[in-house]
Design a protein around this motif. Structure first.
Motif, PDB file in Angstrom:
ATOM      1  N   THR A   4       0.833  -1.187   0.000  1.00 17.96           N
ATOM      2  CA  THR A   4       0.000   0.000   0.000  1.00 17.96           C
ATOM      3  C   THR A   4       0.874   1.247   0.000  1.00 17.96           C
ATOM      4  O   THR A   4       2.091   1.173  -0.226  1.00 17.96           O
ATOM      5  N   ASP A   5       0.269   2.401   0.236  1.00 19.66           N
ATOM      6  CA  ASP A   5       1.029   3.644   0.334  1.00 19.66           C
ATOM      7  C   ASP A   5       1.658   3.746   1.718  1.00 19.66           C
ATOM      8  O   ASP A   5       1.315   3.010   2.649  1.00 19.66           O
ATOM      9  N   ALA A   6       2.588   4.663   1.872  1.00 22.55           N
ATOM     10  CA  ALA A   6       3.360   4.774   3.108  1.00 22.55           C
ATOM     11  C   ALA A   6       2.474   5.120   4.307  1.00 22.55           C
ATOM     12  O   ALA A   6       2.600   4.512   5.382  1.00 22.55           O
ATOM     13  N   ALA A   7       1.586   6.077   4.159  1.00 17.20           N
ATOM     14  CA  ALA A   7       0.759   6.501   5.285  1.00 17.20           C
ATOM     15  C   ALA A   7      -0.126   5.365   5.798  1.00 17.20           C
ATOM     16  O   ALA A   7      -0.282   5.173   7.012  1.00 17.20           O
ATOM     17  N   SER A   8      -0.689   4.595   4.882  1.00 15.93           N
ATOM     18  CA  SER A   8      -1.555   3.486   5.286  1.00 15.93           C
ATOM     19  C   SER A   8      -0.763   2.416   6.028  1.00 15.93           C
ATOM     20  O   SER A   8      -1.221   1.878   7.038  1.00 15.93           O
ATOM     21  N   ALA A   9       0.433   2.104   5.540  1.00 16.28           N
ATOM     22  CA  ALA A   9       1.265   1.104   6.205  1.00 16.28           C
ATOM     23  C   ALA A   9       1.635   1.554   7.607  1.00 16.28           C
ATOM     24  O   ALA A   9       1.632   0.765   8.563  1.00 16.28           O
ATOM     25  N   GLU A  10       1.970   2.833   7.758  1.00 15.53           N
ATOM     26  CA  GLU A  10       2.309   3.361   9.076  1.00 15.53           C
ATOM     27  C   GLU A  10       1.125   3.272  10.027  1.00 15.53           C
ATOM     28  O   GLU A  10       1.284   2.971  11.222  1.00 15.53           O
ATOM     29  N   LEU A  11      -0.072   3.520   9.511  1.00 19.25           N
ATOM     30  CA  LEU A  11      -1.254   3.505  10.365  1.00 19.25           C
ATOM     31  C   LEU A  11      -1.680   2.092  10.743  1.00 19.25           C
ATOM     32  O   LEU A  11      -2.282   1.887  11.802  1.00 19.25           O
ATOM     33  N   VAL A  12      -1.370   1.101   9.899  1.00 20.59           N
ATOM     34  CA  VAL A  12      -1.754  -0.284  10.197  1.00 20.59           C
ATOM     35  C   VAL A  12      -1.241  -0.711  11.572  1.00 20.59           C
ATOM     36  O   VAL A  12      -1.972  -1.302  12.370  1.00 20.59           O
ATOM     37  N   LYS A  13       0.030  -0.437  11.856  1.00 14.45           N
ATOM     38  CA  LYS A  13       0.621  -0.883  13.119  1.00 14.45           C
ATOM     39  C   LYS A  13      -0.102  -0.262  14.314  1.00 14.45           C
ATOM     40  O   LYS A  13      -0.442  -0.948  15.284  1.00 14.45           O
TER      41      LYS A  13
ATOM     42  N   ALA B 232      -3.136   1.048  14.366  1.00 12.88           N
ATOM     43  CA  ALA B 232      -4.526   0.596  14.396  1.00 12.88           C
ATOM     44  C   ALA B 232      -4.628  -0.801  15.004  1.00 12.88           C
ATOM     45  O   ALA B 232      -5.539  -1.081  15.801  1.00 12.88           O
ATOM     46  N   ALA B 233      -3.687  -1.681  14.669  1.00 15.61           N
ATOM     47  CA  ALA B 233      -3.713  -3.044  15.199  1.00 15.61           C
ATOM     48  C   ALA B 233      -3.418  -3.057  16.698  1.00 15.61           C
ATOM     49  O   ALA B 233      -4.149  -3.667  17.484  1.00 15.61           O
ATOM     50  N   ASN B 234      -2.342  -2.399  17.112  1.00 13.67           N
ATOM     51  CA  ASN B 234      -1.968  -2.415  18.523  1.00 13.67           C
ATOM     52  C   ASN B 234      -3.014  -1.747  19.404  1.00 13.67           C
ATOM     53  O   ASN B 234      -3.310  -2.209  20.507  1.00 13.67           O
ATOM     54  N   CYS B 235      -3.572  -0.653  18.920  1.00 10.15           N
ATOM     55  CA  CYS B 235      -4.566   0.060  19.730  1.00 10.15           C
ATOM     56  C   CYS B 235      -5.867  -0.732  19.833  1.00 10.15           C
ATOM     57  O   CYS B 235      -6.545  -0.685  20.863  1.00 10.15           O
ATOM     58  N   PHE B 236      -6.193  -1.466  18.784  1.00 14.55           N
ATOM     59  CA  PHE B 236      -7.367  -2.339  18.874  1.00 14.55           C
ATOM     60  C   PHE B 236      -7.152  -3.401  19.945  1.00 14.55           C
ATOM     61  O   PHE B 236      -8.057  -3.692  20.742  1.00 14.55           O
TER      62      PHE B 236
END
Length: 436
Positions: A193-202, A204-208
Motif C-alpha cells: 500500500t502507500d506509506a501513510a496506510s502502512a504506518e497507520l496499520v501498526k 490501528a492493530a496495537n490500539c485495537f
C-alpha cells in the motif's frame, strides 16, 4: 528469491530478531548498534535478550557467515540493497513518539547510501514519518519504505518466520515490491500500500488489541460485582469468530514496550488532525483504573492498610517469556505498593537485578516467606507447579491473589490458603465447597 545485502540498524528485540531471521532466509545481514559492548557480545554469539529461538538463530548466522555485527552504521550501508531502521521510538513529550534516534541514523547514513538502496522503517513511527525521512535524506534516488513489525515478545522468532501478513507501504511502488520480495520464502500474504496506510496499520492493530484488553478487564470487574465467572464469559465470547479467543484474558492491566506508547502516540496523532479519539482515550483510562482496582484488592486482602503489610509478588515482567520490564503492569503495581509503605518481596524467573523499594529474591518460596498475602502478577507457567503446601508454611497470612487467573484454585485451597482471581468469585465458592 535472490539474496540481498541488508543492514539492520539497532539490535533490540525488533532489530536483532529482524536481522537474525532475515539471515536465516538466506540474505547477507549486517546489524549495527552504537553500543560497543553489545556488538562485541553479539559477535561472540551471546544474546542477553530472553527470546526463545533467537540465540540459536544468531549463532547459526554467525557460523554460516550470513550475519555480522558492527558499530558503525555509516560504514556498513555502503553496499546495501536495503537498510532497516529498528531503533527505539519511545514515548516523548506529551505522549507523541520520540523520533530523535530515527533522525540521527538517517542523518548519519544519508551521504553513504548507494543509489537505489531502500531505507525501510521497521520501528513503529507516526503517520507521515516516511515522507519526513525522505525530506531529511534529500536523496530522490533513495526510496523510503514503511514495513511495520508485528512481533510479540516471547514469540518474536515464530512471529517473524510464520507471520499473519507482511505489510509494506511506499510512495515508490517498485521499492515496496522489492521489500516484499525479501520475505518471499515465508509465503505469507502481503499488503502492499502507500506509506501513510502502512504506518497507520501498526497503530490501528496495537490500539485495537489494547482496547480489547481494557474491555475484558472491565467485563471481569462486572463479573466480580455480579458473581459471574469471567472464564465462562470469555469462553462464550471466544467461540464467536467475529471476536476470537485472543486477548480475552483479564489481568493487572496491559503494558510492555509497545501498547502504552502506541496508544498514546495514536491519541496525539488524532488530536493533531482535529479528531478526538474518545474510544481510545477511554481504553487508556480503563487500563489505569484496572491497576488501581488490583491495588485495592491487595489492600483489602491485608485488612485495608498497606503500610507495613508484607506482600510477596510473583512476577515483575510485563508478560511471561521475556525479561522486559518496560511499562510492566506488574512492576507498576509493585511500585504503588512500595509507595504505600508495604514491605514487598518479589520473585521473577527472568529478573535478578534489584528494583527500587523492594527486595528481589531467587525463588517463589523466599518471596512468600512471612507474607501477609501472595500476589501473582505475571503468568509464568512455573507458578502453577509450585508446592502450595510449602508456600502456605512460609506465609504469615493465607491470601493468594491471582491477578492472571493462572493457578488451579483447588490446589491453593487444598494447602489451606484462600484464593481470589480476577472476575472469578464463583470459582472460589465451588472450589471451597469441593474441598470442604
Amino acid at each position: 528469491m535472490n539474496p540481498a545485502r541488508i543492514v539492520v540498524v539497532g539490535t533490540g528485540y525488533v532489530g536483532l530478531t529482524t536481522g537474525a531471521c532475515l539471515a536465516s532466509l538466506g540474505h547477507q545481514v549486517t546489524c549495527a548498534d552504537v553500543d560497543r559492548v553489545k556488538v562485541a557480545r553479539l559477535s561472540a554469539g551471546r544474546v542477553d535478550i530472553v527470546e526463545p529461538g533467537l540465540p540459536e538463530l544468531v549463532r547459526r548466522g554467525l557460523a554460516d557467515e550470513t550475519l555480522a555485527f558492527v558499530v558503525s552504521a555509516a560504514d556498513a550501508v555502503a553496499n546495501a540493497d536495503a537498510v532497516f531502521l529498528c531503533v527505539p521510538t519511545p514515548m516523548g513529550a506529551g505522549g507523541a513518539a520520540d523520533l530523535r534516534a530515527v533522525e540521527e541514523v538517517v542523518t548519519e547514513i544519508a551521504d553513504r547510501l548507494p543509489s537505489g538502496c531502500a531505507v525501510v522503517t521497521k520501528s513503529t513511527v507516526p503517520v507521515g514519518t516516511t515522507r519526513r525521512i525522505s525530506a531529511l535524506l534529500g536523496r530522490p534516488d533513495v526510496p523510503v519504505v514503511s514495513n511495520p513489525e508485528f512481533l510479540r515478545e516471547g514469540t518474536a522468532v515464530d512471529d517473524f518466520l510464520g507471520p499473519d501478513r507482511i505489510v509494506v507501504g511506499s510512495d515508490t511502488p517498485e521499492a515496496a515490491r522489492a521489500v516484499v520480495d525479501l520475505y518471499a520464502a515465508l509465503g505469507a500474504p502481503s499488503v502492499v500500500t502507500d506509506a501513510a496506510s502502512a504506518e497507520l496499520v501498526k497503530y490501528a492493530a496495537n490500539c485495537f488489541l489494547a482496547m480489547k484488553l481494557s474491555y475484558v478487564n472491565s467485563v471481569a470487574e462486572l463479573c466480580d460485582r455480579f458473581g459471574a465467572d469471567i472464564a465462562s464469559v470469555t469462553e462464550g465470547m471466544g467461540y464467536d469468530r467475529r471476536i476470537g479467543r485472543s486477548f480475552l484474558a483479564p489481568g493487572p492491566g496491559w503494558g510492555g514496550s509497545c501498547l502504552p506508547k502506541d496508544t498514546s502516540a495514536l491519541l496525539r496523532m488524532s488530536e493533531s488532525v482535529g479528531f478526538g479519539f474518545d474510544l481510545l482515550g477511554a481504553a487508556i483510562a480503563e487500563n489505569l483504573a484496572q491497576r488501581e482496582r488490583v491495588i485495592s484488592k491487595i489492600a483489602r486482602a491485608v485488612g485495608g492498610d498497606l503500610s507495613g503489610a508484607r506482600i510477596g509478588l510473583l512476577g515483575l515482567t510485563f508478560k511471561a517469556g521475556t525479561n522486559d520490564l518496560r511499562d510492566s503492569p506488574a512492576l507498576g503495581v509493585a511500585s504503588v505498593l512500595c509507595a504505600h509503605g508495604a514491605e514487598v518481596t518479589a520473585y521473577d524467573p527472568a529478573v535478578a537485578e534489584e528494583q527500587p523499594g523492594m527486595l528481589v529474591v531467587d525463588s517463589a518460596y523466599r518471596a512468600a516467606k512471612g507474607a501477609d498475602a501472595v500476589v501473582v502478577l505475571t503468568e509464568w507457567p512455573e507458578f502453577r507447579r509450585l508446592d502450595w503446601h510449602v508456600m502456605a508454611e512460609a506465609m504469615h497470612g493465607d491470601t493468594v491473589l491471582d491477578t492472571r487467573n493462572l493457578l488451579d484454585p483447588g490446589t491453593v485451597l487444598d494447602a489451606g490458603l484462600s484464593w481470589q482471581g480476577i472476575g472469578r468469585p464463583r470459582v472460589v465458592e465451588y472450589a471451597t465447597s469441593a474441598v470442604g
